[in-house]
Write an enzyme that holds these catalytic residues in place. Structure first.
Site, PDB file in Angstrom:
ATOM      1  N   SER A 102       0.798  -1.299   0.153  1.00  0.00           N
ATOM      2  CA  SER A 102       0.025  -0.147  -0.140  1.00  0.00           C
ATOM      3  C   SER A 102       0.818   1.282  -0.059  1.00  0.00           C
ATOM      4  O   SER A 102       1.581   1.409  -0.815  1.00  0.00           O
ATOM      5  CB  SER A 102      -0.996   0.131   1.074  1.00  0.00           C
ATOM      6  OG  SER A 102      -1.829   0.809   0.882  1.00  0.00           O
ATOM      7  N   ASP A 241      -2.461   6.449  -3.474  1.00  0.00           N
ATOM      8  CA  ASP A 241      -1.165   5.949  -2.881  1.00  0.00           C
ATOM      9  C   ASP A 241      -0.826   4.522  -3.839  1.00  0.00           C
ATOM     10  O   ASP A 241      -1.407   4.454  -4.836  1.00  0.00           O
ATOM     11  CB  ASP A 241      -1.445   5.384  -1.560  1.00  0.00           C
ATOM     12  CG  ASP A 241      -2.521   4.200  -1.470  1.00  0.00           C
ATOM     13  OD1 ASP A 241      -3.307   3.992  -2.448  1.00  0.00           O
ATOM     14  OD2 ASP A 241      -2.729   3.405  -0.386  1.00  0.00           O
ATOM     15  N   ASP A 243      -1.283   1.501  -4.035  1.00  0.00           N
ATOM     16  CA  ASP A 243      -1.846   0.394  -4.677  1.00  0.00           C
ATOM     17  C   ASP A 243      -3.178   0.985  -5.029  1.00  0.00           C
ATOM     18  O   ASP A 243      -4.159   0.303  -5.433  1.00  0.00           O
ATOM     19  CB  ASP A 243      -2.178  -0.676  -3.694  1.00  0.00           C
ATOM     20  CG  ASP A 243      -2.704  -0.387  -2.507  1.00  0.00           C
ATOM     21  OD1 ASP A 243      -2.781   0.769  -1.947  1.00  0.00           O
ATOM     22  OD2 ASP A 243      -3.294  -1.378  -1.822  1.00  0.00           O
ATOM     23  N   ASP A 245      -5.852   2.381  -3.396  1.00  0.00           N
ATOM     24  CA  ASP A 245      -7.164   2.305  -2.781  1.00  0.00           C
ATOM     25  C   ASP A 245      -7.109   3.373  -1.775  1.00  0.00           C
ATOM     26  O   ASP A 245      -8.156   3.218  -0.994  1.00  0.00           O
ATOM     27  CB  ASP A 245      -7.000   0.900  -1.963  1.00  0.00           C
ATOM     28  CG  ASP A 245      -5.933   0.797  -0.679  1.00  0.00           C
ATOM     29  OD1 ASP A 245      -5.247   1.783  -0.684  1.00  0.00           O
ATOM     30  OD2 ASP A 245      -6.084   0.078   0.019  1.00  0.00           O
TER      31      ASP A 245
END
Length: 446
Positions: A102, A241, A243, A245
């Protein structure tokens, strides 16, 4: 039962250190594959990743693990986490995997698992997989070993999906948008989707090299985005960010807009259109009291959960709400996605911007946040929150803030730290309350 490997969002750690090694990734593939091999059909797992250097290593290790227990593997390459949830379900896979840490630095990585319904796994599934990791897994007979293939149209599928969440009667024509993709998983898909919807797109953080994900770019480091929005005269800036999400927005003046304001915009817009289910929004205990008061004035309920998007999602699914999220920018719109989706949430914000005709600075400032202060107290051991003197100080603070503020005190789930948060109408009072509690905890902890 406590989990050994899985945290609040999959398995995560520093690469080439336990538990984030190639050997462990192969064991995870074997264990998760064995757990989800059910029935006589040929089973399939889909795997995506962000742009970290270690993604290559972990991807290949997972392929070895899954194929060894008879699962076929479909590889997508770099793709946002929410895309993996969506594609797991739409491609009728038995399991989905996202390789990502992440918003963490590139040296960290993680493994997130999705069930066949596209949602992250339950605690029960994770515990069963942990037992198999530490136990023996039956390998497939030689003729039944799985195959692996890479598909090239996954990004196109996700772009089409994301665009379909934007209202048919609107376009982004005439809008200049800066999008910061954190040198991560959305580096190709987010700029393409925005451009195809009509926007003039200035893309930054779109040159991943394996080591620069989240490095001075993205939702956790929005300074470059703020400067670019102002310098280019853009109408709005969007930061994702690593990834994708998580979403943070910057208005045309360069001011950062957090998740609380964004959720307020989406919830009130959906309520006006009759699309807000159950008349409420789900957020965590960390969301500002200003959000709660603003929503109440609009006749919208705020349902609070423990910190963590998994708890927000549990409440949404269990109680029938379709909008939820965190102050940090994880926004879940369950009409469209099974997890937080930064691009889809951004498109809902952009739809409201187009409909309103207002500058982003006016549209996105829905309420004045109450002064909020969070401090962390590290301790060596014991349970300082159970000390009588600490309980007495907390009780006094709650009485002092009653009706005009809130107090949230919680131990960290990952380190010996007590987090003390207070908010209220008077900033000096909030600071005094937090300091008194922190001093009491330090005294009790010795």
């Amino acid at each position: 039962m406590a989990r050994k490997y899985f945290g609040t969002d999959g398995i995560r750690g520093l690469t080439n250190m336990q538990p984030m090694t190639a050997a462990m990734a192969m064991k995870v593939g074997m264990a998760a594959g064995a757990h989800f091999v059910r029935g006589d059909h040929k089973h399939r797992v889909v795997i995506g990743k962000d742009t970290r250097l270690s993604g290559y290593m972990l991807e290949n290790a997972l392929v070895a693990g899954f194929t060894s227990v008879g699962m076929d593997v479909t590889l997508f390459g770099p793709l946002p986490t929410p895309a993996i949830g969506m594609l797991t379900k739409s491609m009728r896979a038995d399991l989905g995997v996202m390789i990502s840490a992440s918003h963490n630095p590139f040296a960290d990585n993680g493994i997130k698992l999705f069930g066949p319904d596209g949602y992250k796994l339950s605690d029960a599934d994770e515990l069963a997989i942990e037992a198999l990791i530490d136990g023996e897994v039956a390998l497939a007979a030689a003729p039944d070993i799985g195959r692996a293939r890479r598909v090239e149209d996954a990004r196109g599928r996700y772009i089409h999906f994301a665009k379909a969440t934007f209202p048919d009667d609107l376009t982004l024509d005439g809008l200049k948008i800066v999008v910061d993709c954190a040198n991560g998983a959305a580096s190709q898909v987010a700029p393409s989707a925005l451009w195809e919807l009509g926007a003039e797109v200035i893309a930054i953080g779109v040159t991943p090299n394996g080591k620069n994900i989240n490095d001075q770019v993205g939702s956790t480091a929005p300074q470059t985005l703020c400067e670019t929005v102002v310098a280019s005269g853009a109408h709005i800036g969007i930061a994702l960010d690593g990834d994708a999400d998580r979403l943070i927005v910057v208005d045309e003046t360069g001011r950062v807009i957090d998740g609380d304001q964004l959720m307020a915009v989406i919830a009130t817009g959906w309520a006006r259109a009759g699309n807000l289910r159950n008349g409420g929004l789900v957020a965590t205990v960390m969301s500002n009291l200003g959000l709660e008061r603003h929503l109440a004035a609009q006749g919208i309920k705020l349902i609070r959960t423990a910190v963590g998007d998994r708890y927000v999602l549990e409440a949404m699914r269990g109680q029938g709400y379709n909008v939820g999220g965190e102050q940090s920018g994880h926004i879940i719109l369950s009409d469209y996605a099974t997890t937080g989706d930064g691009l889809v949430a951004a498109l809902q914000i952009l739809a409201e911007l187009v409909r309103s005709g207002l500058p982003a600075s006016e549209l996105l400032h829905r309420f004045d946040p109450l002064p909020q202060l969070l401090k962390n107290v590290r301790f060596k051991g014991g349970k300082p929150l159970e000390d009588a003197s600490v309980k007495a100080v907390i009780a006094d603070a709650e009485g002092e803030l009653e009706g005009k503020g809130r107090l949230v005190i919680r131990p960290s789930g990952t380190e010996p730290v007590i987090r003390v948060m207070a908010e209220g109408e008077d900033a000096s009072q909030v600071e005094a309350v937090v300091d008194r509690i922190c001093d009491a905890v330090k005294g009790a902890a010795g």
